[in-house]
Design an enzyme around this catalytic site. Structure first.
Site: not given
Lengths: 280, 244
Positions: A190, A194, A237, A241
């Protein structure tokens, strides 16, 4: 109506967002206030979505969810008004921004989706494989209607998931480890996308988990996804991802999914939720 | 209550010792056991033992999804560094680079530029290797490299990502010496060789791009004819359809 909001925004710039933390506010006002107070390419990337916010289709979904919440349903023919979402039986206002949290009755840290399922199966008597419980995706599912209603009653309130219980802390910390965990054929985690501000994948500006004022929008689910023409959830979501990361499908309601949400909600702590949101 | 606690302890111990192996079938452990684990141990437990992911799914290469989640040394070390927020120390950086260097397999007969047009298609395509609710079918469509997700390449393409550096004019600035060809091949094959703990996927090492595809992407980067090496005005009007 306009005036108090404008003065509140000015106030917030001076004091902090906590100054107006007590009342539910329209999502478009919350987003505008964030944009007014912060420079963020992520927050402002879709002028069209910002313009459409007052007509967000997810607002209808929230209305339908409210009816569903109050309706006597399931084999036990009762409403969800005795469901404890963490702030006491039937308390919906402000419940979502304090999830995930530890529940005494189950001995577990639960997110909104798993708690709702718990209430629907134990209070209303739905079987776990009943479509009312099992169907999790899409605007027309009971799950999305109920989630959108409950979440909308936290709009404008600061994210404030409790970390007092050792399990809440353990789940949050494991979620952080998961967030940074690189794996698979592309070595992604992730964090690859991000942990920087203003970076793009193709033309999409990415939110930074270390910038709480933009991260609050990133985690403001349910949201109407314009590209899908559907209201989507946090779990949807996360699934997307992991699919993009070329890693296995994330299982909604699993402790891995809940841990990840514990971390990402903690990362937005103190910033106002935008619910329901609109996303690309 | 006592009985409950002892079950919990046993479960936690078993998890820590890696005694429980089956993944999605087993019911999740009582969460009370979680507080006795470190964040890393708990994360591993949640991935492999507590039904967090559909680990039994098959992948494009006939392995199971489970294998996708098992970290190699590079992934493990770089995850921890990234999470700590600290700079990579020189000794660890050297180790990661050396590990990467060892993985590199050059094409027989040496590195030569392929076809930049095929390279462009690879750079634009994000297809391939996705599993789960929608599985990419490699039999119907060749996987791409998705370079544009993170890099600017053709100066006329406006939908480019910025997670990686701009590569516009890559060949124009560097030339096409054998040394540059080998250098570029190594970056595409395993970028950790020169940039330890980079975000860039190891395309050659993982086999997500074939050797031939790597040389095509190299041509897109280095060939003087490639749009990557033209001035903006000279290539006005992008004829290549975007195949994202």
């Amino acid at each position: 109506m306009v005036k108090p909001i404008a003065s509140a925004a000015a106030f917030a710039a001076v004091l902090s967002t906590a100054a107006l933390a007590s009342e539910v506010r329209a999502p478009e006002d919350v987003l505008q206030e964030l944009i007014d107070n912060h420079e963020s390419a992520y927050l402002t990337q879709s002028e069209q979505n910002i313009m459409m916010m007052p007509d967000n289709a997810a607002l209808w979904t929230a209305d339908e969810g409210k009816e569903l919440f109050l309706e006597k349903r399931g084999p036990n023919n009762v409403s969800l008004e005795t469901c404890d979402l963490g702030k006491g039986p039937g308390v919906v206002d402000g419940a979502y921004v304090e999830l995930p949290r530890f529940f005494e009755d189950t001995g577990r840290v639960m997110d909104l989706e798993s708690r709702l399922i718990y209430c629907m199966t134990t209070i209303q008597g739905f079987a776990p494989d009943d479509p009312a419980v099992k169907s999790r995706h899409g605007t027309d599912s009971d799950m999305m209607k109920l989630q959108t209603y409950i979440a909308s009653r936290s709009s404008g309130l600061p994210w404030n998931p409790p970390l007092d219980h050792p399990l809440e802390q353990a789940m949050r910390d494991a979620g952080e480890a998961l967030f940074y965990r690189r794996a698979g054929t592309s070595d992604f985690s992730c964090a690859t996308c991000h942990t920087n501000t203003g970076n793009r994948i193709r033309a999409s500006v990415l939110p930074n988990i270390n910038a709480p004022h933009e991260w609050t929008k990133a985690i403001s689910w349910p949201a109407y996804r314009v590209g899908h023409q559907q209201v989507r959830s946090s779990n949807h979501r996360v699934r997307g991802c992991y699919w993009q990361m070329r890693q296995p499908q994330s299982i909604p309601g699993s402790d891995a999914a809940i841990a990840l949400m514990s971390y990402w909600t903690d990362a937005a702590r103190g910033q106002p939720a935008i619910l329901p949101d609109m996303k690309r | 209550m006592n009985h409950h606690t002892s079950t919990v302890t046993v479960f936690a111990a078993a998890a820590l010792l890696g005694l429980t192996t089956s993944a999605t079938a087993a019911p999740p452990a009582p969460q009370a056991a979680y507080t006795s684990m470190s964040p890393e141990e708990l994360a591993e437990y949640l991935v492999f033992e507590a039904g967090g992911f559909d680990l039994d799914a098959t992948t494009q290469d006939g392995s199971t999804a489970l294998e996708r989640m098992i970290q190699d040394r590079t992934q493990k070390v770089c995850s921890a560094i990234n999470r700590s927020g600290e700079e990579l120390d020189r000794a660890t950086a050297a180790k990661i680079s050396a590990l990467a260097e060892e993985t590199i397999v050059f094409p027989e007969g040496g590195v030569a530029l392929g076809d930049w047009k095929r390279g462009e298609a690879i750079a634009r395509s994000g297809y391939g290797f996705r599993i789960g609710h929608r599985v990419d079918d490699h039999a119907s469509r060749t996987p791409g490299g998705n370079c544009y997700a993170c890099h600017q390449l053709d100066p006329n393409e406006i939908a480019y990502g910025t997670v990686g550096p701009s590569l516009t004019g890559y060949g124009r600035l560097r030339g096409t010496s054998d040394a540059m060809l080998n250098h570029t091949y190594k970056i595409l094959y395993n970028a950790h060789t020169f940039f330890p703990c980079t975000n860039m996927p190891r395309f050659g090492h993982h086999g997500t791009l074939t050797q031939e595809q790597l040389t095509d992407v190299m041509a897109y980067l280095l060939d003087p004819e490639s749009p990557v090496n033209q001035e903006v005005t000279e290539t006005a009007g992008n004829e290549q359809a975007s195949a994202d």
